[in-house]
Scaffold this active site. Structure first.
Site, short mmCIF file in Angstrom:
data_model
loop_
_atom_site.label_atom_id
_atom_site.label_comp_id
_atom_site.label_asym_id
_atom_site.label_seq_id
_atom_site.Cartn_x
_atom_site.Cartn_y
_atom_site.Cartn_z
N THR A 159 83.41 9.28 -10.14
CA THR A 159 83.13 10.65 -10.59
C THR A 159 81.60 10.78 -10.74
O THR A 159 80.91 11.05 -9.78
CB THR A 159 83.87 11.00 -11.90
N THR A 196 86.36 3.92 -21.33
CA THR A 196 86.90 4.98 -20.50
C THR A 196 86.63 4.70 -19.03
O THR A 196 85.52 4.85 -18.57
CB THR A 196 86.32 6.34 -20.86
#
EC number: 2.3.1.35
Length: 415
Positions: A159, A196
């Site tokens: 991302t 994460t």
């Protein structure tokens, strides 16, 4: 930081696995890959470690349910989309995750639920599921086993990452050579438990399901659960492992003599990946190791290291090259563990092999050479060492600084 140097040019990839990625339309830019898959040519044992966030994303819920129902047997694949997290999307999101799994299973010829599904990106938006399902049907038949295929796969799960995170190695067990490869994505919203990120570890060694789960959990605790970029925990954190046994040899069980060897190599690769995540921290200019020793226990040492690693004041001081060691002590002091201020020492340790800089020794401040401190803080890599002087407990954490760029990246993440 010199990030491109961390991209491998070759690797030792496990037999029987194919990997790849393509653009399917989740992201706007057609030159960016947003769908990735890894498939084994035979059934694997599978394992997974997932976020502890209460708002677990749809693919996390689906993966956990499959892992429970299969007891870690019969897995064949991992499929990942980037650009949309499929998190906080209700029952529709669950249906989309199951559809990704079902179509992947159909394409690889599996009659059972055998695919781990992952998604990463913006929270609260539904997947463009038709684009993804169409993409899976064209991607899976085209994936391969070359280094470039594996690297493309690592690119497909990114991302805000600035580089793909891919590692591999060979190891021996009972005289048999095996290969293991791992990949991860993550640059922001990085903090245990877990950090994460998404990722997977894949091996051609024959590993029992319970042994694989146990090894993965231990590896994650010593790696992905020991990093912090910004203190935020995601809804989608998932690390999975697949072992297909294609290289042959006796099965590795928890009681077998080869189990410690397998745990060690899993932990080594997981740690390498975790460090790459920190090096790629959004806006980061420094990679910092926090080493805590002399604690009453390893758990208490880890608590202190975690506190220091997520302190905004420590991280901004590192970015500003300010040797403000009082902020390190402050984060240590509110950790809630056993502390004796008169036995605590703090040092900066450069990574170029030059002499360390003592800042506090047994509670007494040193006359700090500010010029030397600035030299060390100019380095891309450095270590902060804290000795509590109480026992034999120790822990290591990895973190980065906090820059203006971090705010810029996250201020317009959805635009």
């Amino acid at each position: 930081m010199k990030r491109l140097a961390k991209i491998p040019t070759s690797g030792s990839y496990p037999i029987g696995f194919r990997a790849g990625a393509k653009h399917c339309g989740v992201k706007k830019d057609p030159s960016i890959k947003d769908l990735a898959a890894i498939v084994s040519d035979r059934p694997c044992t599978g394992a997974g470690v997932f976020t502890s966030n209460a708002f677990k994303a749809a693919p996390v819920q689906v993966d956990q349910a499959i892992l429970k129902s299969t007891k870690g047997h019969g897995f064949r694949a991992m499929v990942v989309n980037s650009g949309c997290a499929n998190a906080v999307t209700g029952q529709g999101g669950i249906a989309d995750a199951k559809a990704m799994m079902k179509v992947t299973d159909e394409v690889i010829g599996s009659s059972s639920e055998s695919t781990f599904v992952m998604s990463t990106g913006v929270i609260g938006q539904r997947l463009p599921i038709d684009k993804i399902l169409t993409g899976i049907k064209s991607l899976v038949p085209a994936i391969g086993g070359t280094h470039d295929d594996w690297l493309d796969c690592a690119k497909g799960i990114m991302t805000t990452d600035t580089f793909p995170k891919l590692v591999s190695a060979s190891f021996e067990a009972s005289g048999q050579k095996y290969n293991i490869a791992g990949m991860a994505k993550g640059a922001g919203m990085i903090h245990p438990n877990m950090a994460t990120l998404l990722g997977g570890l894949f091996t051609d060694a024959p590993v029992a399901a319970d042994a694989l789960q146990s090894a993965l959990k231990e590896a994650v605790n010593k790696s992905f659960n020991s990093i912090s970029v910004d203190g935020d925990m995601s809804t989608n954190d998932t690390i999975v492992a697949l072992a297909n046994g294609a290289a042959g040899g006796p099965e590795i069980t928890i009681s077998s003599p080869d189990y410690p060897t397998f745990v060690a190599i899993m932990t080594e690769l997981a740690t390498d990946l975790a460090k790459l995540v920190v090096r790629d921290g959004e806006g980061a200019t420094k990679f910092v190791q926090i080493s805590v020793t002399g604690a009453a226990s390893d758990a208490e040492a880890k608590t202190v290291a975690s506190n220091i690693s997520q302190s905004m004041l420590v991280k901004t001081a590192l970015y500003g090259r300010d040797a403000n060691w009082g902020r390190i002590l402050c984060a240590t002091g509110y950790s809630g563990v056993q502390i004796d201020p008169y036995k605590t020492s703090v040092s900066f340790i450069p990574t170029d092999g030059s002499k360390k800089l003592d800042l506090l020794v047994n509670g007494e401040p040193e006359a700090v050479d500010e010029a030397r401190a600035s030299e060390i803080l100019e380095m891309h890599d450095l270590e902060i060492a804290v000795d509590l002087g109480l026992g034999s407990g120790s822990a290591t954490f990895w973190t980065c600084d906090l820059s203006h760029e971090y705010v810029t990246i996250n201020g317009d993440y959805r635009s």
